[in-house]
Design a protein around this motif. Sequence first.
Motif, short mmCIF file in Angstrom:
data_model
loop_
_atom_site.label_atom_id
_atom_site.label_comp_id
_atom_site.label_asym_id
_atom_site.label_seq_id
_atom_site.Cartn_x
_atom_site.Cartn_y
_atom_site.Cartn_z
N SER A 145 -17.91 19.74 -61.53
CA SER A 145 -17.40 19.17 -62.79
C SER A 145 -15.94 19.51 -63.03
CB SER A 145 -18.26 19.66 -63.97
OG SER A 145 -18.20 21.07 -64.09
N THR A 146 -15.51 20.73 -62.66
CA THR A 146 -14.10 21.08 -62.85
C THR A 146 -13.21 20.22 -61.95
OG1 THR A 146 -14.18 22.86 -61.18
CG2 THR A 146 -14.70 23.45 -63.47
N MET A 147 -13.69 19.91 -60.75
CA MET A 147 -12.90 19.07 -59.85
C MET A 147 -12.86 17.63 -60.34
SD MET A 147 -13.72 20.46 -56.03
CE MET A 147 -13.50 22.21 -55.62
N LEU A 148 -13.97 17.14 -60.88
CA LEU A 148 -13.98 15.79 -61.43
C LEU A 148 -13.03 15.67 -62.62
CD1 LEU A 148 -17.78 14.86 -61.25
CD2 LEU A 148 -15.92 13.90 -59.88
N LEU A 149 -13.01 16.70 -63.47
CA LEU A 149 -12.08 16.70 -64.60
C LEU A 149 -10.64 16.66 -64.11
CD1 LEU A 149 -13.59 19.29 -67.11
CD2 LEU A 149 -13.29 16.84 -67.48
N ASP A 150 -10.36 17.45 -63.09
CA ASP A 150 -9.02 17.47 -62.51
C ASP A 150 -8.64 16.09 -62.00
OD1 ASP A 150 -6.63 18.31 -61.53
OD2 ASP A 150 -7.43 19.66 -60.02
N PHE A 151 -9.55 15.45 -61.30
CA PHE A 151 -9.28 14.13 -60.71
C PHE A 151 -9.10 13.07 -61.78
CE2 PHE A 151 -10.65 10.00 -59.15
CZ PHE A 151 -9.83 9.84 -58.03
N PHE A 152 -10.06 12.99 -62.72
CA PHE A 152 -10.02 11.93 -63.73
C PHE A 152 -8.79 12.06 -64.63
CE2 PHE A 152 -14.84 11.54 -63.33
CZ PHE A 152 -14.73 10.38 -62.58
N ALA A 153 -8.45 13.31 -65.01
CA ALA A 153 -7.30 13.50 -65.89
C ALA A 153 -6.02 13.02 -65.22
CB ALA A 153 -7.18 14.98 -66.28
N THR A 154 -5.82 13.38 -63.95
CA THR A 154 -4.59 12.98 -63.27
C THR A 154 -4.63 11.52 -62.84
OG1 THR A 154 -5.52 13.87 -61.20
CG2 THR A 154 -4.05 15.29 -62.46
N PHE A 155 -5.83 10.97 -62.61
CA PHE A 155 -5.92 9.56 -62.21
C PHE A 155 -5.59 8.64 -63.38
CE2 PHE A 155 -8.31 5.58 -61.87
CZ PHE A 155 -7.81 5.09 -60.67
N PHE A 156 -6.24 8.87 -64.51
CA PHE A 156 -6.05 7.97 -65.65
C PHE A 156 -4.75 8.24 -66.40
CE2 PHE A 156 -10.77 7.61 -65.33
CZ PHE A 156 -10.82 6.25 -65.18
N ALA A 157 -4.37 9.50 -66.52
CA ALA A 157 -3.23 9.85 -67.37
C ALA A 157 -1.99 10.24 -66.58
CB ALA A 157 -3.62 10.99 -68.32
N SER A 158 -1.89 9.76 -65.35
CA SER A 158 -0.72 10.05 -64.53
C SER A 158 0.38 9.04 -64.86
CB SER A 158 -1.08 9.98 -63.04
OG SER A 158 0.01 10.32 -62.23
N ALA A 159 1.31 9.43 -65.71
CA ALA A 159 2.33 8.50 -66.20
C ALA A 159 3.72 8.83 -65.69
CB ALA A 159 2.34 8.51 -67.72
N SER A 160 3.85 9.83 -64.81
CA SER A 160 5.17 10.25 -64.36
C SER A 160 5.90 9.13 -63.63
CB SER A 160 5.06 11.49 -63.46
OG SER A 160 4.23 11.22 -62.34
N ALA A 161 5.16 8.28 -62.91
CA ALA A 161 5.80 7.19 -62.17
C ALA A 161 6.43 6.17 -63.11
CB ALA A 161 4.79 6.51 -61.25
N LEU A 162 5.99 6.13 -64.36
CA LEU A 162 6.50 5.15 -65.31
C LEU A 162 7.62 5.70 -66.19
CD1 LEU A 162 3.12 3.57 -66.50
CD2 LEU A 162 4.63 2.80 -64.66
N LEU A 163 7.94 6.98 -66.05
CA LEU A 163 8.98 7.58 -66.89
C LEU A 163 10.33 6.85 -66.78
CD1 LEU A 163 8.52 11.46 -66.87
CD2 LEU A 163 8.37 9.87 -68.80
N PRO A 164 10.76 6.42 -65.59
CA PRO A 164 12.04 5.69 -65.54
C PRO A 164 12.05 4.44 -66.43
CG PRO A 164 11.39 6.36 -63.35
CD PRO A 164 10.22 6.65 -64.24
N ILE A 165 10.91 3.75 -66.53
CA ILE A 165 10.83 2.56 -67.39
C ILE A 165 11.00 2.95 -68.85
CG2 ILE A 165 9.36 0.65 -68.13
CD1 ILE A 165 8.04 0.71 -65.41
N PHE A 166 10.32 4.04 -69.25
CA PHE A 166 10.45 4.48 -70.64
C PHE A 166 11.87 4.94 -70.95
CE2 PHE A 166 5.88 4.46 -70.41
CZ PHE A 166 5.47 4.26 -71.72
N ALA A 167 12.49 5.67 -70.01
CA ALA A 167 13.84 6.18 -70.24
C ALA A 167 14.86 5.06 -70.31
CB ALA A 167 14.21 7.17 -69.14
N GLN A 168 14.72 4.05 -69.44
CA GLN A 168 15.73 3.01 -69.35
C GLN A 168 15.50 1.84 -70.32
OE1 GLN A 168 17.18 1.78 -65.41
NE2 GLN A 168 16.66 -0.33 -65.97
N ASP A 169 14.26 1.36 -70.38
CA ASP A 169 14.01 0.11 -71.11
C ASP A 169 13.43 0.31 -72.51
OD1 ASP A 169 14.87 -1.20 -68.83
OD2 ASP A 169 12.84 -1.37 -68.00
N ILE A 170 12.69 1.38 -72.73
CA ILE A 170 12.02 1.56 -74.02
C ILE A 170 12.78 2.52 -74.92
CG2 ILE A 170 9.89 2.35 -75.13
CD1 ILE A 170 8.38 1.41 -72.64
N LEU A 171 13.11 3.70 -74.40
CA LEU A 171 13.84 4.67 -75.21
C LEU A 171 15.36 4.54 -75.06
CD1 LEU A 171 11.60 7.80 -74.49
CD2 LEU A 171 11.54 6.30 -76.49
#
Length: 272
Positions: free
Chosen positions: A77-103
């Motif tokens: 269960s701890t490994m599944l939590l680790d996987f699901f949290a980073t799979f669904f809420a992994s937003a680091s790849a989108l930070l350039p879009i937020f920095a440049q186009d949104i903020l």
Amino acid sequence: MFQTASVAGPALGGLVIGGLNLGWAYAFNALSFLFVIAALLMMRDIPSRPIGERGEISLRAALEGLRFVFRTPLIRSTMLLDFFATFFASASALLPIFAQDILRVGARGYGLLSAAPSVGAVITSVALVPLLDRIDHRGRTMLWAVLGYGAATVLFGLSRSFPLTFLCLALTGATDTVSMVIRNVIRQLNTPDSMRGRMTGVNMVFFMGGPQLGELEAGLVANLWSAPISVVSGGIGCLAATGWVAWKTPTLRGYRRETPVVPGQDAVERSG
């Protein structure tokens, strides 16, 4: 130490990109690996195995590690939590879009946003040093931390303010640190010595696979709809997955500081 470097690195990277150019950021990054090589060369007093003793490296040994992990609900269960949290809420790849186009904060703002999770993680890590031994309901604390991670991700996707976005990202780092520390304690204390290396190897599959696949998922959703929708839906997915894992694993919900450490004790538990 890891989180402190994660704060300084992105922040300096943003300054280098803004003041010089992207090429120099990659150049400095390449030079930094010289320190890694130097540290490896400086290692001394590494214990060696007695002559003639050799650990078994085989497919059978690897499968034993996989069976242990998936037959032990607390570890699984701890490994599944680790996987699901980073799979669904992994937003680091989108930070350039937020920095440049949104903020619209440019390269320097992007560097600060990239460092924000580590800022929260550093502060939380320092606080956990004296407090961890006082946390009684460790299983519940970890679950609430992952829920907080998902909620902060949702708010990050909705934010249009740089300070609020920075705060949300710092909260993701803080909550992820609480979860990471507790789940590592649970795994180490509830894994027999003979399985610990293999358990760690299986965990690395979850640890490395979740963020990489999550960034792919985030990019696909952002391409189909938008970056904010990708981040918000990912945070909601993290909340739903955490609720499902908590519901299916009563051993994790009830795990406490004084829970007897008997390796494999919950291997017979059936969590659905």
